[in-house]
Design a protein around this motif. Sequence first.
Motif, PDB file in Angstrom:
ATOM      1  N   ALA A 159       3.442   3.881   6.062  1.00 44.82           N
ATOM      2  CA  ALA A 159       4.011   3.851   4.719  1.00 44.82           C
ATOM      3  C   ALA A 159       3.936   2.448   4.126  1.00 44.82           C
ATOM      4  N   PHE A 160       4.122   1.438   4.982  1.00 42.89           N
ATOM      5  CA  PHE A 160       4.015   0.058   4.516  1.00 42.89           C
ATOM      6  C   PHE A 160       2.584  -0.239   4.072  1.00 42.89           C
ATOM      7  N   GLY A 161       1.603   0.190   4.879  1.00 41.25           N
ATOM      8  CA  GLY A 161       0.204  -0.011   4.494  1.00 41.25           C
ATOM      9  C   GLY A 161      -0.137   0.696   3.200  1.00 41.25           C
ATOM     10  N   PHE A 212      -0.061  10.354   8.776  1.00 42.38           N
ATOM     11  CA  PHE A 212      -1.139   9.571   8.175  1.00 42.38           C
ATOM     12  C   PHE A 212      -2.439   9.673   8.987  1.00 42.38           C
ATOM     13  N   SER A 213      -3.158  10.769   8.818  1.00 41.19           N
ATOM     14  CA  SER A 213      -4.545  10.773   9.273  1.00 41.19           C
ATOM     15  C   SER A 213      -5.328   9.885   8.310  1.00 41.19           C
ATOM     16  N   VAL A 245      10.965  -0.512   3.337  1.00 37.08           N
ATOM     17  CA  VAL A 245      10.473  -0.130   4.665  1.00 37.08           C
ATOM     18  C   VAL A 245      11.545  -0.416   5.726  1.00 37.08           C
ATOM     19  N   THR A 246      12.253  -1.532   5.586  1.00 39.55           N
ATOM     20  CA  THR A 246      13.336  -1.852   6.517  1.00 39.55           C
ATOM     21  C   THR A 246      14.414  -0.783   6.485  1.00 39.55           C
ATOM     22  N   TRP A 247      14.751  -0.315   5.294  1.00 39.72           N
ATOM     23  CA  TRP A 247      15.730   0.765   5.167  1.00 39.72           C
ATOM     24  C   TRP A 247      15.265   2.015   5.900  1.00 39.72           C
ATOM     25  N   GLY A 248      13.979   2.358   5.716  1.00 37.02           N
ATOM     26  CA  GLY A 248      13.458   3.553   6.368  1.00 37.02           C
ATOM     27  C   GLY A 248      13.545   3.467   7.888  1.00 37.02           C
TER      28      GLY A 248
END
Length: 490
Positions: A79-81, A237-238, A291-294
């Motif tokens: 997700a970060f990428g 994420f494929s 992203v940290t929250w996730g």
Amino acid sequence: MSATAIWIGVLIYLVVSVSVAWLSRDESTNGRSVSMSGYFLGARRFGGFVSALSYSATTYSAFMMVGLAGLTYTAGVGAFGFEIVYFVGVSLVAVFGPRFWRVGKAYDFITPSEMLGHRYQSKPVAVSTALTNCLFLIPYAAVQLAGVGYLLAGMSDGAISFTTGTVFATIVALVFSYIAGMRSVMWTDALQAAFMLVSAFAVALLVVHHLGGLSAMFGQLAQVKGQVLTVPGPGFFSFATFLGLTLPWFFFSLSNPQVSQRLFMPKSLPALRLMLIGFLCFGLVYTLVSVTWGFGALLTLPGLPKADLATPRLLASNVVPPVLAEVVMIGILAAAISTIDSIMLTLSSMLSRDVYAHAAGHRDDARQVRFGKWVLAVIAVLALIFAELQLNLIAVLSVAASTGLAVTVPAIVGAFYWRRGTAAGALASILGGSAAVLLLFASGLHPLGLSAGVWVLPVSIVLFVGVSLCTKAPTKTADEFIAHSQWMKV
């Protein structure tokens, strides 16, 4: 958190925000002399600092703190990428932003669709662009409404219903839009952006501290959920999925008109540059925080029934003090509403300038503004109906909307860089590309194993180039337009 505490915080937010919106009014947005430029662009008088904060609040909406956190909860570090690809795509603004600003100033453009209609000397291009944007942006507005619904319902443990949250957000967005048009939206956005960045960063620090620091947090992730730190990770994420989601997102800053219309608003090129620099700084911090929250929710609240509940449940947990949780909740609420009212204003300006004005055969600003105000309510109701369907992940729905909007990218790039581009080519790419996107989404087809997000640009580019080469280009207009985009003295 109790529903009473939530509504008290929301009431304070409303009083402050409505006061700021009311004070933002001036002669360009108040009274009978109101103009399209005044109401929908703030008379092009915004400085770089306010523009940067507003651009950030409009772009980083419920998608980030609810959607990206939820996507991180589901898919891990991929997700970060995914979000960083969008962040890199903002570099397009450095190339196209000054060109948008120069031609907007030279020709007094109100909307990006009006700009394309002029460049290709075609009313159908302007109309089709406006209608296509409505088709795909109304669902994106609905995503923001859904974000508010999930937020209030999750934090109140169901005491505030999803529908109550979405209806509330719709009404508030309409109020901000009606008070002073884009001026009220810009100033309330600026207030909200600063507020949400500071509060969200504070929560991220608390989450990391609760988990024993960054090293300890990633150590726990590696031990308990190690696959979330790799790609494809848990399997979401494929490579094909990642490509299909990120390609349309890369062109977000060009294809989404509520964002590209902001390029007409700064008062000068230095203000535009400051807007871009400020937005990039804001975006990097906000991405890391989301992203940290996730990841924090994944460790402290495993097994949630819906990933988009990660942020609301994290804020309602004992990790975050109730007062700070309420402050952050208001920040997310404000971010979502800032995107909703920006979308509504952009779509209403397109429908009034590029559809209604062409159909009525006049250029009377006062009548266009009146029509735009009326259609605001229609757009809001349609978005609310769509939000009530509660479809899929917020992040995925956001990208689906961006996939449809990407059909305008070839025509936009061609407007500034390819004199040979024609109206027929622009129409073919916009209408043909939209039809292809709708067909692929409706049928669930994945030709060669690739989604609509991958196919949309190749299809639109082939149609734009192929049809343009077979038809006659407005070379004189193209030369003048491109010259203004590069050399106009200001």
